[in-house]
Design a protein around this motif. Structure first.
Motif, PDB file in Angstrom:
ATOM      1  N   ILE A 102       0.850  -1.194   0.000  1.00 45.92           N
ATOM      2  CA  ILE A 102       0.000   0.000   0.000  1.00 45.92           C
ATOM      3  C   ILE A 102       0.881   1.238   0.000  1.00 45.92           C
ATOM      4  O   ILE A 102       1.796   1.368   0.814  1.00 45.92           O
ATOM      5  CB  ILE A 102      -0.909   0.025   1.248  1.00 45.92           C
ATOM      6  CG1 ILE A 102      -1.786  -1.234   1.276  1.00 45.92           C
ATOM      7  CG2 ILE A 102      -1.771   1.284   1.267  1.00 45.92           C
ATOM      8  CD1 ILE A 102      -2.599  -1.378   2.543  1.00 45.92           C
ATOM      9  N   CYS A 103       0.579   2.164  -0.912  1.00 49.84           N
ATOM     10  CA  CYS A 103       1.296   3.433  -0.938  1.00 49.84           C
ATOM     11  C   CYS A 103       0.781   4.304   0.204  1.00 49.84           C
ATOM     12  O   CYS A 103      -0.423   4.552   0.308  1.00 49.84           O
ATOM     13  CB  CYS A 103       1.103   4.145  -2.277  1.00 49.84           C
ATOM     14  SG  CYS A 103       1.979   5.733  -2.320  1.00 49.84           S
ATOM     15  N   ARG A 104       1.674   4.769   1.024  1.00 43.54           N
ATOM     16  CA  ARG A 104       1.254   5.574   2.172  1.00 43.54           C
ATOM     17  C   ARG A 104       0.870   6.997   1.783  1.00 43.54           C
ATOM     18  O   ARG A 104       0.331   7.732   2.605  1.00 43.54           O
ATOM     19  CB  ARG A 104       2.322   5.578   3.241  1.00 43.54           C
ATOM     20  CG  ARG A 104       3.593   6.246   2.821  1.00 43.54           C
ATOM     21  CD  ARG A 104       4.578   6.225   3.932  1.00 43.54           C
ATOM     22  NE  ARG A 104       5.875   6.584   3.380  1.00 43.54           N
ATOM     23  CZ  ARG A 104       6.918   6.803   4.100  1.00 43.54           C
ATOM     24  NH1 ARG A 104       6.848   6.700   5.399  1.00 43.54           N
ATOM     25  NH2 ARG A 104       8.051   7.130   3.526  1.00 43.54           N
ATOM     26  N   ASP A 105       1.153   7.411   0.545  1.00 43.78           N
ATOM     27  CA  ASP A 105       0.745   8.747   0.121  1.00 43.78           C
ATOM     28  C   ASP A 105      -0.585   8.731  -0.630  1.00 43.78           C
ATOM     29  O   ASP A 105      -1.516   9.419  -0.246  1.00 43.78           O
ATOM     30  CB  ASP A 105       1.815   9.388  -0.764  1.00 43.78           C
ATOM     31  CG  ASP A 105       2.858  10.142   0.047  1.00 43.78           C
ATOM     32  OD1 ASP A 105       2.769  10.140   1.291  1.00 43.78           O
ATOM     33  OD2 ASP A 105       3.756  10.732  -0.560  1.00 43.78           O
ATOM     34  N   VAL A 137      -0.194 -10.097   5.624  1.00 37.08           N
ATOM     35  CA  VAL A 137       0.994  -9.264   5.467  1.00 37.08           C
ATOM     36  C   VAL A 137       0.630  -8.064   4.607  1.00 37.08           C
ATOM     37  O   VAL A 137       0.087  -8.221   3.514  1.00 37.08           O
ATOM     38  CB  VAL A 137       2.149 -10.060   4.809  1.00 37.08           C
ATOM     39  CG1 VAL A 137       3.363  -9.171   4.598  1.00 37.08           C
ATOM     40  CG2 VAL A 137       2.495 -11.278   5.651  1.00 37.08           C
ATOM     41  N   ILE A 138       0.907  -6.878   5.121  1.00 37.46           N
ATOM     42  CA  ILE A 138       0.709  -5.649   4.361  1.00 37.46           C
ATOM     43  C   ILE A 138       2.032  -4.897   4.365  1.00 37.46           C
ATOM     44  O   ILE A 138       2.551  -4.528   5.419  1.00 37.46           O
ATOM     45  CB  ILE A 138      -0.412  -4.770   4.947  1.00 37.46           C
ATOM     46  CG1 ILE A 138      -1.752  -5.490   4.862  1.00 37.46           C
ATOM     47  CG2 ILE A 138      -0.472  -3.430   4.221  1.00 37.46           C
ATOM     48  CD1 ILE A 138      -2.924  -4.720   5.426  1.00 37.46           C
ATOM     49  N   PHE A 139       2.575  -4.718   3.184  1.00 33.41           N
ATOM     50  CA  PHE A 139       3.780  -3.915   3.024  1.00 33.41           C
ATOM     51  C   PHE A 139       3.328  -2.477   2.793  1.00 33.41           C
ATOM     52  O   PHE A 139       2.336  -2.233   2.110  1.00 33.41           O
ATOM     53  CB  PHE A 139       4.586  -4.392   1.810  1.00 33.41           C
ATOM     54  CG  PHE A 139       5.043  -5.826   1.907  1.00 33.41           C
ATOM     55  CD1 PHE A 139       6.205  -6.150   2.593  1.00 33.41           C
ATOM     56  CD2 PHE A 139       4.321  -6.839   1.294  1.00 33.41           C
ATOM     57  CE1 PHE A 139       6.640  -7.462   2.665  1.00 33.41           C
ATOM     58  CE2 PHE A 139       4.751  -8.156   1.371  1.00 33.41           C
ATOM     59  CZ  PHE A 139       5.904  -8.472   2.062  1.00 33.41           C
ATOM     60  N   ARG A 140       4.020  -1.520   3.349  1.00 37.18           N
ATOM     61  CA  ARG A 140       3.692  -0.104   3.166  1.00 37.18           C
ATOM     62  C   ARG A 140       4.926   0.625   2.651  1.00 37.18           C
ATOM     63  O   ARG A 140       6.040   0.307   3.052  1.00 37.18           O
ATOM     64  CB  ARG A 140       3.215   0.517   4.463  1.00 37.18           C
ATOM     65  CG  ARG A 140       1.932  -0.104   4.970  1.00 37.18           C
ATOM     66  CD  ARG A 140       1.455   0.526   6.261  1.00 37.18           C
ATOM     67  NE  ARG A 140       0.409  -0.260   6.870  1.00 37.18           N
ATOM     68  CZ  ARG A 140      -0.878  -0.187   6.556  1.00 37.18           C
ATOM     69  NH1 ARG A 140      -1.267   0.673   5.653  1.00 37.18           N
ATOM     70  NH2 ARG A 140      -1.760  -0.948   7.144  1.00 37.18           N
ATOM     71  N   GLY A 141       4.691   1.581   1.790  1.00 37.10           N
ATOM     72  CA  GLY A 141       5.794   2.368   1.253  1.00 37.10           C
ATOM     73  C   GLY A 141       5.275   3.377   0.259  1.00 37.10           C
ATOM     74  O   GLY A 141       4.109   3.757   0.304  1.00 37.10           O
ATOM     75  N   LEU A 142       6.121   3.816  -0.635  1.00 30.23           N
ATOM     76  CA  LEU A 142       5.754   4.798  -1.651  1.00 30.23           C
ATOM     77  C   LEU A 142       5.743   4.129  -3.016  1.00 30.23           C
ATOM     78  O   LEU A 142       6.712   3.472  -3.395  1.00 30.23           O
ATOM     79  CB  LEU A 142       6.750   5.955  -1.674  1.00 30.23           C
ATOM     80  CG  LEU A 142       6.720   6.889  -0.472  1.00 30.23           C
ATOM     81  CD1 LEU A 142       7.868   7.878  -0.551  1.00 30.23           C
ATOM     82  CD2 LEU A 142       5.398   7.611  -0.394  1.00 30.23           C
ATOM     83  N   CYS A 143       4.657   4.319  -3.751  1.00 28.79           N
ATOM     84  CA  CYS A 143       4.562   3.770  -5.103  1.00 28.79           C
ATOM     85  C   CYS A 143       5.501   4.574  -6.026  1.00 28.79           C
ATOM     86  O   CYS A 143       5.963   5.662  -5.660  1.00 28.79           O
ATOM     87  CB  CYS A 143       3.125   3.825  -5.605  1.00 28.79           C
ATOM     88  SG  CYS A 143       2.525   5.489  -5.974  1.00 28.79           S
ATOM     89  N   PRO A 144       5.779   4.050  -7.211  1.00 27.60           N
ATOM     90  CA  PRO A 144       6.686   4.765  -8.120  1.00 27.60           C
ATOM     91  C   PRO A 144       6.214   6.190  -8.453  1.00 27.60           C
ATOM     92  O   PRO A 144       7.038   7.106  -8.516  1.00 27.60           O
ATOM     93  CB  PRO A 144       6.703   3.884  -9.369  1.00 27.60           C
ATOM     94  CG  PRO A 144       6.415   2.509  -8.849  1.00 27.60           C
ATOM     95  CD  PRO A 144       5.435   2.719  -7.722  1.00 27.60           C
ATOM     96  N   ALA A 145       4.913   6.385  -8.626  1.00 24.00           N
ATOM     97  CA  ALA A 145       4.420   7.727  -8.969  1.00 24.00           C
ATOM     98  C   ALA A 145       4.650   8.710  -7.821  1.00 24.00           C
ATOM     99  O   ALA A 145       5.049   9.856  -8.048  1.00 24.00           O
ATOM    100  CB  ALA A 145       2.941   7.672  -9.333  1.00 24.00           C
ATOM    101  N   CYS A 146       4.403   8.275  -6.595  1.00 27.17           N
ATOM    102  CA  CYS A 146       4.607   9.166  -5.450  1.00 27.17           C
ATOM    103  C   CYS A 146       6.094   9.403  -5.181  1.00 27.17           C
ATOM    104  O   CYS A 146       6.478  10.473  -4.720  1.00 27.17           O
ATOM    105  CB  CYS A 146       3.906   8.613  -4.215  1.00 27.17           C
ATOM    106  SG  CYS A 146       2.107   8.756  -4.319  1.00 27.17           S
TER     107      CYS A 146
END
Length: 179
Positions: A102-105, A137-146
């Motif tokens: 999931i993108c956090r932004d 399991v949920i990974f969180r971070g920033l997607c390429p666009a963000c």
């Protein structure tokens, strides 16, 4: 590096009818509409599912959609993804043991394959007598666009903290010269 999971083909309405019958659920217009809405809106929230189901049925209450989502989840036809204590998303349950990033932004949710290939994917240091069947399991971070977007272009209403690390900020406005 994680790669997105490729979904199988979305079942047709006859497939939904068969799935409902196999789960010992009556085939009803609201159940079919909600299954179709979940299939059309992978990772959609209840409001999105309700709006799509309303488009198919003409009228259905939000409570009816919640009731159907609950019944379909209990029957194993729909999977509920809990983002936090208050927010959930829904997808067809394909019983393929995948996880999510999931993108956090921007909130984008993408399926990713299981890291180990079989459930429960994680071993608890002490199972306390439980027979562990599943680990969500949920990974969180920033997607390429963000990642590519300047920090100032991000959603100001998003309560998620800005990521740590260097980000290029827009240049400050020039200060007018004194008269």
């Amino acid at each position: 590096m994680m790669t997105p999971r490729q979904d199988a083909a979305t079942p047709d309405p006859e497939g939904f009818e068969a799935a409902l019958r196999a789960a010992d659920l009556r085939v009803t217009a609201p159940r079919l509409a909600v299954l179709a809405a979940v299939a059309e809106n992978p990772h959609g929230d209840a409001d999105t599912v309700a709006a799509t189901a309303r488009g198919r049925l003409g009228a259905v209450s939000k409570q009816a959609v919640y009731d159907v989502l609950h019944a379909l989840t209990a029957a194993g036809l729909v999977r509920r993804i809990s983002l936090d204590e208050r927010r959930a998303r829904f997808e067809l349950h394909r019983h393929d043991n995948h996880h999510h990033v999931i993108c956090r932004d921007c909130g984008l949710i993408v399926d990713v394959p299981c890291a180990t290939g079989e459930a429960p994917c994680l071993d608890a240091p002490d199972d306390l007598g439980f027979e562990i069947e599943q680990a969500d399991v949920i990974f969180r971070g920033l997607c390429p666009a963000c990642q590519a977007a300047p920090r100032g272009d991000r959603d100001a209403d998003d309560p998620t903290p800005a990521p740590a690390g260097p980000r290029i900020s827009p240049a400050p406005a020039p200060v007018p010269a004194a008269p």
